[in-house]
Design a protein around this motif. Structure first.
Motif, mmCIF file in Angstrom:
data_model
loop_
_atom_site.group_PDB
_atom_site.id
_atom_site.type_symbol
_atom_site.label_atom_id
_atom_site.label_comp_id
_atom_site.label_asym_id
_atom_site.label_seq_id
_atom_site.Cartn_x
_atom_site.Cartn_y
_atom_site.Cartn_z
ATOM 1 N N VAL A 1 3.044 17.450 -10.734
ATOM 2 C CA VAL A 1 4.101 16.587 -11.265
ATOM 3 C C VAL A 1 3.581 16.069 -12.597
ATOM 4 C CG1 VAL A 1 5.536 14.548 -10.928
ATOM 5 C CG2 VAL A 1 4.777 15.863 -8.936
ATOM 6 N N GLU A 2 4.368 16.260 -13.640
ATOM 7 C CA GLU A 2 3.941 15.771 -14.951
ATOM 8 C C GLU A 2 5.060 14.975 -15.609
ATOM 9 O OE1 GLU A 2 3.695 18.717 -18.250
ATOM 10 O OE2 GLU A 2 4.107 20.173 -16.653
ATOM 11 N N VAL A 3 4.653 13.957 -16.343
ATOM 12 C CA VAL A 3 5.604 13.138 -17.087
ATOM 13 C C VAL A 3 5.905 13.865 -18.395
ATOM 14 C CG1 VAL A 3 5.978 10.939 -18.266
ATOM 15 C CG2 VAL A 3 4.808 10.984 -16.061
ATOM 16 N N LEU A 4 7.166 14.164 -18.634
ATOM 17 C CA LEU A 4 7.581 14.826 -19.873
ATOM 18 C C LEU A 4 7.885 13.817 -20.973
ATOM 19 C CD1 LEU A 4 9.942 17.606 -18.460
ATOM 20 C CD2 LEU A 4 7.501 17.774 -19.047
ATOM 21 N N GLU A 5 8.479 12.693 -20.574
ATOM 22 C CA GLU A 5 8.745 11.625 -21.532
ATOM 23 C C GLU A 5 8.880 10.312 -20.786
ATOM 24 O OE1 GLU A 5 13.267 11.696 -22.786
ATOM 25 O OE2 GLU A 5 12.495 13.752 -22.865
ATOM 26 N N ALA B 1 -8.375 3.826 0.736
ATOM 27 C CA ALA B 1 -7.613 4.254 -0.451
ATOM 28 C C ALA B 1 -6.536 3.239 -0.757
ATOM 29 C CB ALA B 1 -6.983 5.632 -0.219
ATOM 30 N N TYR B 2 -6.347 2.962 -1.959
ATOM 31 C CA TYR B 2 -5.319 2.043 -2.460
ATOM 32 C C TYR B 2 -5.592 0.649 -1.956
ATOM 33 C CZ TYR B 2 -3.146 6.320 -3.886
ATOM 34 O OH TYR B 2 -2.914 7.522 -4.466
ATOM 35 N N LYS C 1 0.830 -1.205 0.000
ATOM 36 C CA LYS C 1 0.000 0.000 0.000
ATOM 37 C C LYS C 1 0.869 1.262 0.000
ATOM 38 C CE LYS C 1 -4.183 1.658 2.218
ATOM 39 N NZ LYS C 1 -5.196 1.348 3.227
ATOM 40 N N MET C 2 1.921 1.262 0.792
ATOM 41 C CA MET C 2 2.821 2.412 0.834
ATOM 42 C C MET C 2 3.527 2.583 -0.508
ATOM 43 S SD MET C 2 4.030 5.062 2.355
ATOM 44 C CE MET C 2 3.902 5.044 4.138
ATOM 45 N N LEU D 1 4.097 4.704 -6.898
ATOM 46 C CA LEU D 1 3.358 4.560 -8.148
ATOM 47 C C LEU D 1 2.351 5.680 -8.393
ATOM 48 C CD1 LEU D 1 2.775 0.689 -8.139
ATOM 49 C CD2 LEU D 1 4.642 1.997 -9.198
ATOM 50 N N ASP D 2 1.764 6.232 -7.337
ATOM 51 C CA ASP D 2 0.782 7.306 -7.509
ATOM 52 C C ASP D 2 1.268 8.640 -6.952
ATOM 53 O OD1 ASP D 2 -1.717 8.160 -8.537
ATOM 54 O OD2 ASP D 2 -2.545 8.190 -6.512
#
Length: 152
Positions: free
Chosen positions: A42-46, A151-152, A18-19, A25-26
């Motif tokens: 936070v955004e994934v650029l590539e 959650a999770y 869970k941790m 991962l999230d």
């Protein structure tokens, strides 16, 4: 300059899987929720989230830093291990080439988990501040999971 590495452990009552799911991962979605005063987005650029992925963290207004670009070095879901390096951003300044953060989440025999963290820097000046910020991040995630047990 040489690399200075230090280790610290963060015990948690949250189970290992869970941790890992929440904190690793999230994290891109969870950090702006649990630390809005620090992380705007936070955004994934590539990339696809795995090794080689480049992410851009934008900090909330009022922070000394605006952005930090991260590169995922290791993502091992089976062994609950994650490593990323901060490769660009104001926090590196002219002092650091990069800052690397590794975490291995182990299950504890009586429940909960132990986050074993290793951080590597090229100077010792910012180490305590960084350790406090990383610990605060895991505490915020833990608080969220304790307050939201489904959650999770």
């Amino acid at each position: 300059m040489g690399v200075i590495t230090f280790h610290f452990d963060f015990p948690s009552p949250i189970p290992q899987a869970k941790m890992f799911k929440a904190a690793i991962l999230d994290a891109d979605n969870l950090l702006p929720k649990v630390l809005p005063q620090a992380v705007k987005s936070v955004e994934v650029l590539e990339g696809d989230g795995g090794p080689g992925t480049i992410k851009l963290m934008t900090f909330a207004e009022g922070n000394p830093y605006k952005t930090a670009k991260h590169k995922v070095e290791v993502l091992d879901k089976e062994n609950f291990t994650y490593c990323y390096s901060i490769i660009e951003g104001e926090m590196l300044g002219t002092t650091f080439e990069k800052i690397t953060h590794e975490v291995k989440i182990n299950a504890l025999p009586l429940g909960g988990s132990m986050l074993k963290c290793t951080d590597s820097y090229f100077t010792a000046e910012e180490i305590n501040t960084w350790k406090e910020k990383v610990s605060a991040m895991y505490e915020a995630i833990e608080d969220y999971l304790l307050a939201n047990p489904d959650a999770y």
